[in-house]
Design an enzyme around this catalytic site. Structure first.
Site, PDB file in Angstrom:
ATOM      1  N   SER A 191       0.808  -1.218   0.000  1.00 36.91           N
ATOM      2  CA  SER A 191       0.000   0.000   0.000  1.00 36.91           C
ATOM      3  C   SER A 191       0.839   1.264   0.000  1.00 36.91           C
ATOM      4  O   SER A 191       0.475   2.263  -0.636  1.00 36.91           O
ATOM      5  CB  SER A 191      -0.942   0.005   1.207  1.00 36.91           C
ATOM      6  OG  SER A 191      -1.806  -1.110   1.175  1.00 36.91           O
ATOM      7  N   HIS A 237       0.684   4.421   4.325  1.00 34.14           N
ATOM      8  CA  HIS A 237       0.029   5.147   3.242  1.00 34.14           C
ATOM      9  C   HIS A 237       0.572   6.572   3.139  1.00 34.14           C
ATOM     10  O   HIS A 237       0.917   7.041   2.049  1.00 34.14           O
ATOM     11  CB  HIS A 237      -1.478   5.187   3.476  1.00 34.14           C
ATOM     12  CG  HIS A 237      -2.136   3.855   3.341  1.00 34.14           C
ATOM     13  ND1 HIS A 237      -3.512   3.689   3.293  1.00 34.14           N
ATOM     14  CD2 HIS A 237      -1.623   2.604   3.232  1.00 34.14           C
ATOM     15  CE1 HIS A 237      -3.811   2.412   3.168  1.00 34.14           C
ATOM     16  NE2 HIS A 237      -2.676   1.732   3.140  1.00 34.14           N
TER      17      HIS A 237
END
Length: 286
Positions: A191, A237
């Site tokens: 991610s 993230h």
């Protein structure tokens, strides 16, 4: 696609807002060749080569200075293959491979076992965790995102720059997770690298004067999911997004006469910051 959409003359399925400065035909990122002013299409570059009027010597270059390739998805395919292969291996080995490759600061995996983790000298976890997935939905979402975000960036940046962007984004996400998450909290997944590609896509679209609203909406939506869904490492993230955006900015905005130097210094600076963050956290954990 609306009725007024302008598409690349070589790739009719790709909308674009950039035109060749010589023939004024619309061109997409894969067809853009940097010139002294603006961009030219491959045909205009070829027609002027050898006449003393070519915008630069050698093969046509993309906006980031890369040469055009026959398969702009090659690195993306390789990254997809590695992620899927590692996921299959994890499923086949239960938790053994997972415990050996996932990211955490410092913890003991058994009641009387030795301390393990990045702070214990297992630096490889910062990178291996980027290729590690456990749930099928997790890897499916990340790989679909990689397939859609990767090829345009690979075509515009070139294979080496694109791979560097991906790895630095993944490491940036791992570094921020290592710094802020509890030391015994495991983290894994691509991610961070995917968010880096998303940030890079926004930078590239802004550089090419594309409509920014779709990518901004996608970014906002992903950030909402990041901070509202449970069991999501927001540190990975955010870290990946920041590093990917910064690295991409240096790659596509580097001045043409010093492009290679600026791009290398940008990547080196990002790596130095990542190393510094990891060093600070390691000192904190003793």
């Amino acid at each position: 696609m609306n009725d007024q959409a302008v598409c690349c003359y070589r790739h009719p399925d790709r909308e674009t807002g950039v035109r060749c400065t010589r023939c004024e035909r619309p061109i997409c990122p894969e067809c853009m060749v940097s010139a002294s002013v603006g961009f030219q299409c491959p045909e205009c570059v070829t027609s002027t080569s050898g006449t003393g009027h070519a915008p630069r010597a050698g093969a046509p270059r993309t906006i980031a200075g890369a040469t055009h390739t026959d398969d702009p998805r090659l690195v993306t395919k390789v990254l997809l293959g590695i992620n899927v292969a590692v996921w299959i291996a994890v499923m086949a080995t239960d938790t053994g491979l997972l415990n050996a490759l996932e990211l955490f600061g410092r913890a003991s995996l058994s009641e009387y076992g030795p301390s393990e983790g990045v702070a214990a000298g297992q630096w490889y976890r910062l990178l291996t965790a980027v290729f590690l997935h456990q749930q099928a939905m997790h890897i499916a979402f990340n790989m679909v995102s990689l397939w859609f975000l990767g090829p345009p960036l690979e075509a515009a940046l070139g294979r080496a720059r694109y791979l560097t962007l991906y790895l630095l984004s993944g490491l940036g996400g791992s570094a921020l997770t290592y710094l802020l998450a509890p030391p015994n909290q495991p983290s894994l997944g691509a991610s961070g690298a995917i968010f880096g590609l998303l940030g890079a896509t926004a930078v590239l679209m802004r550089r090419l004067n594309y409509d920014m609203r779709p990518v901004i909406a996608l970014l906002v939506l992903n950030l909402i999911f990041t901070f509202t869904w449970s069991n999501i490492s927001w540190e990975a993230h955010v870290g990946g997004l920041v590093v990917g955006t910064a690295v991409a900015y240096g790659m596509v905005h580097a001045p043409r006469d010093r492009r290679a130097l600026v791009q290398r210094l940008t990547c080196l600076a990002a790596l130095v910051v990542i190393i510094a963050v990891v060093g600070i956290r390691t000192l904190q954990l003793g």
